[in-house]
Design a protein around this motif. Structure first.
Motif, mmCIF file in Angstrom:
data_model
loop_
_atom_site.group_PDB
_atom_site.id
_atom_site.type_symbol
_atom_site.label_atom_id
_atom_site.label_comp_id
_atom_site.label_asym_id
_atom_site.label_seq_id
_atom_site.Cartn_x
_atom_site.Cartn_y
_atom_site.Cartn_z
ATOM 1 N N LEU A 4 29.472 35.430 39.489
ATOM 2 C CA LEU A 4 29.514 34.660 38.246
ATOM 3 C C LEU A 4 30.915 34.607 37.647
ATOM 4 C CD1 LEU A 4 26.260 36.022 36.535
ATOM 5 C CD2 LEU A 4 26.569 33.828 37.676
ATOM 6 N N MET A 5 31.892 35.258 38.298
ATOM 7 C CA MET A 5 33.246 35.321 37.759
ATOM 8 C C MET A 5 34.238 34.720 38.744
ATOM 9 S SD MET A 5 33.392 39.187 36.207
ATOM 10 C CE MET A 5 33.424 39.859 37.875
ATOM 11 N N ASN A 6 35.333 34.212 38.200
ATOM 12 C CA ASN A 6 36.479 33.785 38.997
ATOM 13 C C ASN A 6 37.625 34.748 38.718
ATOM 14 O OD1 ASN A 6 35.216 31.464 40.060
ATOM 15 N ND2 ASN A 6 35.755 30.269 38.264
ATOM 16 N N ASP A 7 38.083 35.431 39.761
ATOM 17 C CA ASP A 7 39.203 36.352 39.608
ATOM 18 C C ASP A 7 40.524 35.721 40.032
ATOM 19 O OD1 ASP A 7 37.693 38.477 38.625
ATOM 20 O OD2 ASP A 7 37.122 39.109 40.637
ATOM 21 N N ASP A 8 40.462 34.605 40.773
ATOM 22 C CA ASP A 8 41.669 33.921 41.239
ATOM 23 C C ASP A 8 41.753 32.553 40.596
ATOM 24 O OD1 ASP A 8 42.322 36.037 42.947
ATOM 25 O OD2 ASP A 8 40.981 35.254 44.501
ATOM 26 N N ARG A 9 42.990 32.119 40.322
ATOM 27 C CA ARG A 9 43.184 30.819 39.681
ATOM 28 C C ARG A 9 43.031 29.678 40.675
ATOM 29 N NH1 ARG A 9 42.630 29.537 34.655
ATOM 30 N NH2 ARG A 9 43.725 31.443 34.119
ATOM 31 N N PHE A 10 43.581 29.825 41.895
ATOM 32 C CA PHE A 10 43.558 28.733 42.860
ATOM 33 C C PHE A 10 42.165 28.596 43.452
ATOM 34 C CE2 PHE A 10 44.208 27.159 47.236
ATOM 35 C CZ PHE A 10 44.733 25.914 46.924
ATOM 36 N N SER A 31 34.064 27.157 29.407
ATOM 37 C CA SER A 31 35.520 27.181 29.226
ATOM 38 C C SER A 31 35.855 27.392 27.762
ATOM 39 C CB SER A 31 36.170 25.888 29.733
ATOM 40 O OG SER A 31 36.015 24.850 28.793
ATOM 41 N N CYS A 32 37.156 27.637 27.508
ATOM 42 C CA CYS A 32 37.614 27.849 26.141
ATOM 43 C C CYS A 32 37.720 26.553 25.355
ATOM 44 C CB CYS A 32 38.964 28.559 26.147
ATOM 45 S SG CYS A 32 40.287 27.627 26.954
ATOM 46 N N VAL A 74 39.252 32.142 34.319
ATOM 47 C CA VAL A 74 39.518 33.311 35.158
ATOM 48 C C VAL A 74 39.314 34.551 34.304
ATOM 49 C CG1 VAL A 74 41.277 34.584 36.429
ATOM 50 C CG2 VAL A 74 41.103 32.117 36.710
ATOM 51 N N HIS A 75 38.579 35.512 34.827
ATOM 52 C CA HIS A 75 38.272 36.722 34.074
ATOM 53 C C HIS A 75 39.355 37.774 34.313
ATOM 54 C CE1 HIS A 75 34.367 34.713 34.141
ATOM 55 N NE2 HIS A 75 34.067 35.432 33.074
ATOM 56 N N ARG A 76 39.745 38.414 33.228
ATOM 57 C CA ARG A 76 40.767 39.450 33.253
ATOM 58 C C ARG A 76 40.219 40.724 32.613
ATOM 59 N NH1 ARG A 76 42.406 34.569 32.307
ATOM 60 N NH2 ARG A 76 41.509 34.771 30.236
ATOM 61 N N PRO A 84 41.645 32.816 25.045
ATOM 62 C CA PRO A 84 42.237 32.919 26.391
ATOM 63 C C PRO A 84 43.391 31.935 26.565
ATOM 64 C CG PRO A 84 40.157 31.732 26.489
ATOM 65 C CD PRO A 84 40.309 32.201 25.067
ATOM 66 N N TRP A 85 44.571 32.323 26.109
ATOM 67 C CA TRP A 85 45.726 31.423 26.145
ATOM 68 C C TRP A 85 46.122 31.060 27.572
ATOM 69 C CZ3 TRP A 85 46.935 29.197 21.736
ATOM 70 C CH2 TRP A 85 46.647 29.846 20.536
ATOM 71 N N SER A 86 45.957 31.954 28.523
ATOM 72 C CA SER A 86 46.330 31.631 29.908
ATOM 73 C C SER A 86 45.455 30.515 30.462
ATOM 74 C CB SER A 86 46.226 32.875 30.786
ATOM 75 O OG SER A 86 44.908 33.405 30.750
ATOM 76 N N ASP A 87 44.151 30.518 30.127
ATOM 77 C CA ASP A 87 43.287 29.417 30.551
ATOM 78 C C ASP A 87 43.725 28.107 29.913
ATOM 79 O OD1 ASP A 87 41.817 31.144 32.079
ATOM 80 O OD2 ASP A 87 40.201 31.393 30.638
#
Length: 385
Positions: free
Chosen positions: A8-14, A91-92, A186-188, A197-200
């Motif tokens: 249920l999570m995405n750990d990688d951006r690509f 999403s954010c 992406v989960h951190r 989540p500014w990176s998203d």
């Protein structure tokens, strides 16, 4: 196959299969980031100067969509009798997409600047008063996302109950998002409900477009006092529209599971490096353990690390030899061994490197034989090699 927390999570951006296409697009993405950052500056100035009117808010919402590359497709019909909408969380910028096409207000606990929250259609949940809101703007529905946090859209988290206490009639909303090259969320380990989540959001600025599909589903009304059945019906309606599986996981379990998985991975890596370091130490006893571990973190190979130390690729300061145990006197002369001291300097020519390698190899073999003879008390005399 049953869904697990990690699915249920995405750990990688690509997320694409062709890295070359993404690298070719990257210069255009950086240019797009610069242009959209300029638009964000205009949006910030406009939100401060312009009055808080409905037409102005709609214009700012449109400009925000242009800034973040958000394109929204609306499907279905809104029920005017529903002042509460319940949606999934992907999403954010779900609140921006819904606010742009539906004029909704989303409740968040994010600590963001007021102009930014207003542009995204966000109101702080701690400052929200239900009666006051419906008295002032009854035509502006509230969008609630009871999952509590975003997933990758492959499953639906367990809903919290409090949103369903706001009314007996709600309209489910199914939100999905598509984007090329990169994952939307992406989960951190530092993820929190209170932090935006500014990176998203930054990757929204770099991506060519993020296409949101907002699907309005038939309203669900509470006919009896069975609160659990009411919540389950709304949740199942959204899951069926998205063609995904409703799970029993909560967002706290999802986030804690991600952090636990990362900690387990770090422990496994540490244990693996420690095991490999012990093997290298047996062969090269005078190389400090800290230097061995530092090299193994990069190579993850016992043979490569040993070669790096023997050839001088990885410099180190040799540890002093431990004092040898006294041996019983014998009539024979003690054996002699080749024990050249390693310099830790990488030779310049290939010939010198080869000679250095042979000398270090001979030293390693001789010292290993010496330790074996002394350990077992053998009375063996070896010729000088």
């Amino acid at each position: 196959m049953a869904l697990t927390v990690d699915r249920l999570m995405n750990d990688d951006r690509f997320c694409g299969e062709n890295v070359i296409q993404f690298l070719l697009y990257l210069p255009f993405g950086i240019l797009l980031l610069i242009i959209r950052t300029f638009l964000a500056l205009i949006l910030w100035i406009a939100s401060i100067i312009l009055p808080n009117k409905s037409a102005v808010r709609q214009m700012l919402s449109t400009l925000a969509c242009w800034t973040f590359g958000v394109y929204v497709k609306l499907k279905g019909t809104r029920d005017p009798r529903c002042s509460v909408m319940v949606a999934n969380y992907v999403s954010c910028l779900d609140s921006l997409a819904a606010s742009h096409v539906l004029g909704t207000i989303s409740l968040r606990k994010w600590k963001v600047p007021p102009f930014f929250a207003s542009t995204l259609g966000i109101r702080n949940a701690a400052q929200f008063v239900r009666k006051q809101h419906f008295a002032e703007c009854p035509s502006k529905p509230v969008l609630l996302q009871p999952e509590g946090g975003p997933t990758n859209g492959k499953g639906l988290l367990k809903f919290t109950d409090w949103p369903f206490q706001l009314g007996n009639r709600v309209q489910p909303v199914a939100i999905s998002v598509e984007r090329i090259f990169t994952n939307v969320t992406v989960h951190r380990p530092s993820d929190s409900r209170d932090k935006f989540p500014w990176s998203d959001a930054l990757w929204f600025l770099c991506s060519p477009a993020s296409v949101f599909t907002v699907r309005l589903l038939p309203a669900v009304e509470r006919h009896d006092d069975d609160h659990g059945a009411f919540v389950s019906t709304v949740r199942q309606s959204i899951a069926d529209a998205l063609e995904i599986e409703p799970t029993e996981y909560k967002w706290e379990q999802l986030n804690a599971g991600g952090r636990a998985a990362r900690r387990r991975e770090a422990r496994d890596v540490s244990a693996d490096v420690t095991r490999l370091a012990a093997q290298v130490k047996e062969v090269l006893p005078r190389v400090p353990v800290r230097d061995i571990v530092r090299d193994l973190v990069n190579t993850r190979s016992v043979d490569v690390t040993i070669t790096n130390f023997l050839e001088g690729v990885t410099p180190y300061t040799p540890e002093p030899e431990p004092p040898s145990e006294p041996r019983p006197s014998t009539s024979q002369a003690p054996p002699r061994y080749i024990t050249p001291t390693p310099t830790g300097v990488f030779p310049k020519s290939a010939k010198e490197r080869q000679l250095s390698f042979q000398e270090r190899k001979a030293q390693m073999i001789a010292e290993a034989r010496k330790r074996y003879i002394e350990k077992h008390g053998l009375n063996v005399a070896l010729n000088n090699c």
